[in-house]
Design a protein around this motif. Structure first.
Motif, mmCIF file in Angstrom:
data_model
loop_
_atom_site.group_PDB
_atom_site.id
_atom_site.type_symbol
_atom_site.label_atom_id
_atom_site.label_comp_id
_atom_site.label_asym_id
_atom_site.label_seq_id
_atom_site.Cartn_x
_atom_site.Cartn_y
_atom_site.Cartn_z
ATOM 1 N N CYS A 65 0.835 -1.203 0.000
ATOM 2 C CA CYS A 65 0.000 0.000 0.000
ATOM 3 C C CYS A 65 0.874 1.258 0.000
ATOM 4 O O CYS A 65 0.581 2.229 -0.723
ATOM 5 N N ASP A 66 1.941 1.255 0.792
ATOM 6 C CA ASP A 66 2.882 2.387 0.801
ATOM 7 C C ASP A 66 3.478 2.614 -0.581
ATOM 8 O O ASP A 66 3.586 3.748 -1.054
ATOM 9 N N GLU A 69 1.196 4.245 -3.087
ATOM 10 C CA GLU A 69 1.113 5.688 -2.854
ATOM 11 C C GLU A 69 2.377 6.402 -3.330
ATOM 12 O O GLU A 69 2.304 7.469 -3.930
ATOM 13 N N ASP A 72 2.666 7.288 -6.911
ATOM 14 C CA ASP A 72 1.687 8.265 -7.382
ATOM 15 C C ASP A 72 1.990 9.678 -6.891
ATOM 16 O O ASP A 72 1.102 10.499 -6.786
ATOM 17 N N LYS A 73 3.231 9.979 -6.613
ATOM 18 C CA LYS A 73 3.591 11.295 -6.084
ATOM 19 C C LYS A 73 3.568 12.400 -7.138
ATOM 20 O O LYS A 73 3.408 13.559 -6.816
ATOM 21 N N ARG A 128 -3.315 0.040 -6.781
ATOM 22 C CA ARG A 128 -3.740 0.717 -5.552
ATOM 23 C C ARG A 128 -4.989 0.044 -4.974
ATOM 24 O O ARG A 128 -5.048 -0.280 -3.792
ATOM 25 N N PHE A 162 -5.174 3.604 4.933
ATOM 26 C CA PHE A 162 -5.401 2.994 3.625
ATOM 27 C C PHE A 162 -6.828 2.460 3.518
ATOM 28 O O PHE A 162 -7.050 1.260 3.538
#
Length: 165
Positions: A65-66, A69, A72-73, A128, A162
């Protein structure tokens, strides 16, 4: 279609004296819930899996999950040409999963796979969604199996950080 799954190890059971209500982050991420995981492309019939038996399964779900993310920065989202890379390394091993995002697609490779094996490839939004679904499904299974785990504040924070997409 991305399928993420796990199996818990019988060779590496959790210590019987574990108080799941008060287990800290380190214990939850590294010492408990050992087993194996897999990522599969059900359309292509391809899979990346571990067969070690000692992988901390909750840590894997949390890290996945990290990574989704982190990939997707870029504020341009699926228009970002990339590549954006991330690595999920396994605590007791030199093995790792490698993630590379270009535009809206993520390629996943394992450094233990043969070099001629093509990477798994999914839309970032699929990664995601499936990573979060996997985390929540895993937590539901683990809280059913382990009394007090659903009362642990670390688990509450994880679920809030999350949420399902």
């Amino acid at each position: 279609m991305l399928d993420i799954g796990y199996s818990l190890s019988r060779r590496f059971p959790d210590p019987p004296q574990t108080d799941y209500r008060t287990a800290d982050v380190r214990a939850l991420r590294h010492d408990l819930f050992c087993g194996d995981v897999y990522l599969a492309d059900t359309k292509a019939g391809a899979e990346l899996s571990t067969a070690w038996g000692w992988l901390p399964v909750l840590d894997f779900a949390w890290a996945l999950c990290d990574i989704a993310e982190r990939l997707d920065k870029d504020p341009r989202g699926s228009r970002a040409p990339g590549p954006v890379r991330a690595e999920l390394d396994f605590t007791e091993s030199t093995d790792c999963l490698l993630f590379e995002r270009r535009f809206g697609w993520v390629e996943i490779t394992a450094d233990w796979s043969p070099a001629d094996e093509p990477p798994l490839s999914f839309q970032h939004s699929t990664l995601r969604r499936e990573a979060r679904d996997f985390l929540h499904d895993l937590l539901a299974d683990l809280t059913d199996m382990h009394d007090g785990l659903d009362d642990n504040p670390v688990i509450w924070d994880l679920q809030a950080r999350f949420p399902r997409v």
